[in-house]
Design a protein around this motif. Structure first.
Motif, PDB file in Angstrom:
ATOM      1  N   PRO A  51       0.896  -1.208   0.016  1.00  0.00           N
ATOM      2  CA  PRO A  51       0.058   0.235  -0.073  1.00  0.00           C
ATOM      3  C   PRO A  51       1.012   1.138  -0.062  1.00  0.00           C
ATOM      4  O   PRO A  51       1.839   1.386   0.471  1.00  0.00           O
ATOM      5  CB  PRO A  51      -0.810  -0.115   1.268  1.00  0.00           C
ATOM      6  N   SER A  52       0.596   2.124  -0.754  1.00  0.00           N
ATOM      7  CA  SER A  52       1.135   3.725  -0.856  1.00  0.00           C
ATOM      8  C   SER A  52       1.234   4.178   0.544  1.00  0.00           C
ATOM      9  O   SER A  52       2.125   5.072   0.560  1.00  0.00           O
ATOM     10  CB  SER A  52       0.751   4.380  -1.901  1.00  0.00           C
ATOM     11  N   ASN A  53       0.298   4.027   1.475  1.00  0.00           N
ATOM     12  CA  ASN A  53       0.440   4.786   2.702  1.00  0.00           C
ATOM     13  C   ASN A  53       1.161   4.120   3.660  1.00  0.00           C
ATOM     14  O   ASN A  53       1.182   4.507   4.766  1.00  0.00           O
ATOM     15  CB  ASN A  53      -1.182   5.008   3.152  1.00  0.00           C
ATOM     16  N   ILE A  54       1.911   3.380   3.368  1.00  0.00           N
ATOM     17  CA  ILE A  54       2.780   2.583   4.342  1.00  0.00           C
ATOM     18  C   ILE A  54       4.210   3.665   4.501  1.00  0.00           C
ATOM     19  O   ILE A  54       4.696   4.083   3.484  1.00  0.00           O
ATOM     20  CB  ILE A  54       3.542   1.263   3.935  1.00  0.00           C
ATOM     21  N   GLY A  55       4.429   4.018   5.814  1.00  0.00           N
ATOM     22  CA  GLY A  55       5.407   4.859   6.108  1.00  0.00           C
ATOM     23  C   GLY A  55       6.352   4.192   7.044  1.00  0.00           C
ATOM     24  O   GLY A  55       5.753   3.434   7.912  1.00  0.00           O
ATOM     25  N   HIS A  58       7.757   8.949  11.252  1.00  0.00           N
ATOM     26  CA  HIS A  58       7.211  10.334  10.668  1.00  0.00           C
ATOM     27  C   HIS A  58       8.671  11.445  11.101  1.00  0.00           C
ATOM     28  O   HIS A  58       9.421  11.023  12.320  1.00  0.00           O
ATOM     29  CB  HIS A  58       6.292  11.010  11.423  1.00  0.00           C
ATOM     30  N   TRP A  62       6.223  15.039   7.503  1.00  0.00           N
ATOM     31  CA  TRP A  62       6.103  14.092   6.379  1.00  0.00           C
ATOM     32  C   TRP A  62       6.366  12.720   6.792  1.00  0.00           C
ATOM     33  O   TRP A  62       7.525  12.567   7.469  1.00  0.00           O
ATOM     34  CB  TRP A  62       6.938  14.659   5.113  1.00  0.00           C
ATOM     35  N   PRO A  63       5.761  11.785   6.531  1.00  0.00           N
ATOM     36  CA  PRO A  63       6.290  10.444   6.732  1.00  0.00           C
ATOM     37  C   PRO A  63       7.312  10.091   5.756  1.00  0.00           C
ATOM     38  O   PRO A  63       7.209  10.446   4.770  1.00  0.00           O
ATOM     39  CB  PRO A  63       4.948   9.746   6.626  1.00  0.00           C
ATOM     40  N   ARG A  65       8.567   7.273   3.364  1.00  0.00           N
ATOM     41  CA  ARG A  65       7.904   6.234   2.439  1.00  0.00           C
ATOM     42  C   ARG A  65       9.134   5.348   2.224  1.00  0.00           C
ATOM     43  O   ARG A  65      10.149   5.721   1.954  1.00  0.00           O
ATOM     44  CB  ARG A  65       7.219   6.812   1.219  1.00  0.00           C
TER      45      ARG A  65
END
Length: 90
Positions: A51-55, A58, A62-63, A65
């Protein structure tokens, strides 16, 4: 330089039922491409499907990636880079 022995040592360290290990074993049976190319292909598949929201964490606002950049380097026409890529693409 990465040798096939080092690549197979790495493969043995992966959990037996991990998707990456099973993919590499599958891909090795499909082609005669070097195993290292199949590692890159498998990691590329995992990267594309995550998934693109995995970070990772922080940093300020900005997280951070996780990104993956894989490069296959070999002799043109001899090392079957395209063949390894085709297996991963399928």
């Amino acid at each position: 330089m990465i040798t096939e022995n080092r690549v197979h040592d790495f493969l043995q360290q992966l959990p037996e039922k991990s998707w990456l290990r099973r993919y590499i074993i599958y891909a090795e049976k499909q082609t005669t491409s070097p195993t290292a190319y199949h590692i890159v292909g498998g990691l590329s598949c995992l990267s594309a499907l995550s998934p693109s929201n995995i970070g990772l964490l922080h940093a300020g606002v900005w997280p951070i990636r996780s990104n993956f950049f894989g490069v296959l380097v070999g002799r043109s026409g001899d090392d079957q880079k395209s063949t390894a890529c085709y297996v991963a693409k399928r």
